[in-house]
Enzyme design. Structure first.
Site, PDB file in Angstrom:
ATOM      1  N   ASP A 280       4.623   1.967  13.086  1.00 35.98           N
ATOM      2  CA  ASP A 280       5.241   0.640  13.094  1.00 35.98           C
ATOM      3  C   ASP A 280       4.604  -0.294  14.117  1.00 35.98           C
ATOM      4  O   ASP A 280       4.842  -0.157  15.316  1.00 35.98           O
ATOM      5  CB  ASP A 280       6.737   0.818  13.400  1.00 35.98           C
ATOM      6  CG  ASP A 280       7.496  -0.496  13.340  1.00 35.98           C
ATOM      7  OD1 ASP A 280       6.991  -1.453  12.719  1.00 35.98           O
ATOM      8  OD2 ASP A 280       8.606  -0.556  13.910  1.00 35.98           O
TER       9      ASP A 280
ATOM     10  N   ASP B 108       3.170  -6.771  10.740  1.00 37.78           N
ATOM     11  CA  ASP B 108       4.007  -5.598  10.953  1.00 37.78           C
ATOM     12  C   ASP B 108       3.862  -4.552   9.849  1.00 37.78           C
ATOM     13  O   ASP B 108       4.334  -4.740   8.732  1.00 37.78           O
ATOM     14  CB  ASP B 108       5.466  -6.088  11.020  1.00 37.78           C
ATOM     15  CG  ASP B 108       6.435  -4.941  11.222  1.00 37.78           C
ATOM     16  OD1 ASP B 108       5.992  -3.821  11.528  1.00 37.78           O
ATOM     17  OD2 ASP B 108       7.646  -5.166  11.058  1.00 37.78           O
TER      18      ASP B 108
END
Ligand SMILES: *[C@@H]1O[C@H](CO)[C@@H](O)[C@H](O)[C@H]1NC(C)=O
Ligand SMILES: *[C@@H]1O[C@H](CO)[C@@H](O)[C@H](O)[C@H]1NC(C)=O
Length: 402
Positions: free
Chosen positions: A67, A246
């Protein structure tokens, strides 16, 4: 609902981009040695990307979401009645585990975890981060759709209270040469995905245009500035906005008014409505004609094709575009399937190489070569034919004279 459940968004829902204090990322100047390593990444319907790590001594296998939208690493404790997991970590079975006795919790765009700050050896594919700080989770909520056991944050350490993030630890301990990691995201059904810590893979960059995006670490995210947005060659917005890049988010999120404009444009072609994301009633082949989403990020024109922002099932396609609830954009996995990305934490910057580019030019090359060869053969046949005919004509011309 299914899609909603399996989406995991970045830890931004509760972060106000305008009030977080500024913290910059500091690097040690020690000489770096060693290598980069390419590691296979697993995907869950191309909506979550994770890899197998080892934690503790001896190493216990734990799968972790990769992440770039958050910075803490966390794993579920052995006794946690957490979300559905395959592996949970047994601290008592690790000789190197240390309990730092600090309670930590993290709220994500979806989901919440709470646990004890701890340290242990965290490694992936032989790259070992000793004394890596992570949260040993004793409680989680709203993470039932998570495809992995835990998560490793790849953003900057201002999002992890200044505790060094995984890549930073690898770099400071001279395990990798540069504080760099690179993502190739595919779809397991078509192509494997890979992450490389410490460098990049030439096979994904060779012969491709390099696009560079400057990163602002002000808020701890992989953050840049969008200057304009267009959809299917129509202007959507020309005002500057922050954009978060992201890998932990399955979709693209933007300001409500911009997303509404995209929805209106889609409605001209298909029956579409909005429910967390845009949903259109169309087969994949028909929705693939929806048009490209384009962003001017810094000085670079970044394109996301329908192939990478659609998620289709039967007669429906989720257009992976939703409302960020604010003025910023968040570009999730659709961007990372479109581009091979090289994240350099020291500059900091991101290099982007479009995955499709070389495939197309490769095809075009072979088509042109085939045309050249066919033309050559054709020209030779015509030449040969004409030459023979001329010879015959010459003979014929002489005939009547004799
Ligand atoms: C799990 O174990 C830890 C100690 O290792 C303890 O602090 C915690 O309360 C336990 N949690 C549950 C849910 O039993
Ligand atoms: C860590 O220590 C705290 C007390 O300092 C304790 O409450 C907690 O259960 C411990 N956690 C583990 C996983 O051992």
């Amino acid at each position: 609902m299914f899609l909603y459940l399996i989406l995991i968004a970045a830890s931004l829902a509760h972060i106000n981009l305008s009030i977080k204090e500024k913290k910059s990322f500091r690097l040690s100047s020690a000489e770096k040695i060693s290598l980069s390593k390419k590691t296979k990444v697993n995907d869950y319907y191309a909506l979550q990307y994770y890899a197998d790590f080892k934690l503790g001594s001896p190493g216990q296998t734990i799968s972790m979401i990769l992440d770039t939208g958050s910075s803490y690493a966390w794993v579920p404790n052995i006794n946690c009645s957490c979300h559905t997991t395959t592996h949970q970590f047994s601290a008592s079975a690790s000789s190197t585990y240390k309990n730092l006795s600090i309670e930590k919790d993290v709220e994500y765009g979806m989901g919440y975890i709470k646990g004890t700050l701890s340290t242990d050896v965290l490694s992936i594919n032989g790259l070992k981060a000793e004394d890596m700080k992570f949260i040993l989770v004793s409680q989680s909520s709203d993470l039932d759709g998570l495809a992995a056991d835990g998560l490793v944050g790849l953003a900057f350490n201002s999002l992890s209270d200044g505790y060094p993030v995984f890549v930073e630890v690898l770099y400071e301990q001279n395990v990798i040469e540069k504080p760099v990691f690179s993502f190739y995201l595919g779809e397991s059904s078509k192509k494997d995905s890979f992450i490389t810590f410490g460098g990049l893979e030439d096979e994904y960059t060779k012969g491709k245009t390099k696009q560079i995006i400057d990163i602002y670490t002000d808020y701890g995210f992989w953050l840049s500035i969008i200057y304009s947005v267009s959809f299917d060659s129509n202007d959507i917005s020309n005002s500057a906005a922050w954009v978060i890049l992201d890998t932990g988010t399955s979709a693209i999120y933007g300001p409500s008014s911009d997303v509404q404009k995209i929805l209106q444009m889609l409605k001209k072609k298909y029956t579409c409505y909005y429910s967390n994301l845009i949903i259109c009633e169309c087969s994949k082949s028909s929705c693939l004609k929806a048009g490209n989403l384009e962003f001017m990020i810094g000085n670079e024109n970044i394109i996301i094709t329908p192939e990478n922002y659609l998620y289709c099932e039967d007669e429906y396609c989720w257009v992976l575009i939703g409302d960020s609830g604010d003025r910023y954009w968040l570009l999730g996995q659709p961007l990372f399937r479109e581009y091979y990305t090289v994240h350099d934490m020291s500059i900091p910057q991101m290099e982007l190489y479009r995955n499709k580019e070389s495939e197309i030019s490769y095809k075009v090359f072979w088509i042109i070569l085939a045309i050249i060869i066919l033309c050559g053969i054709g020209a030779f046949i015509v030449y040969y034919f004409l030459k023979n005919r001329n010879n015959e004509n010459e003979n014929e011309n002489y005939m009547p004279l004799t």
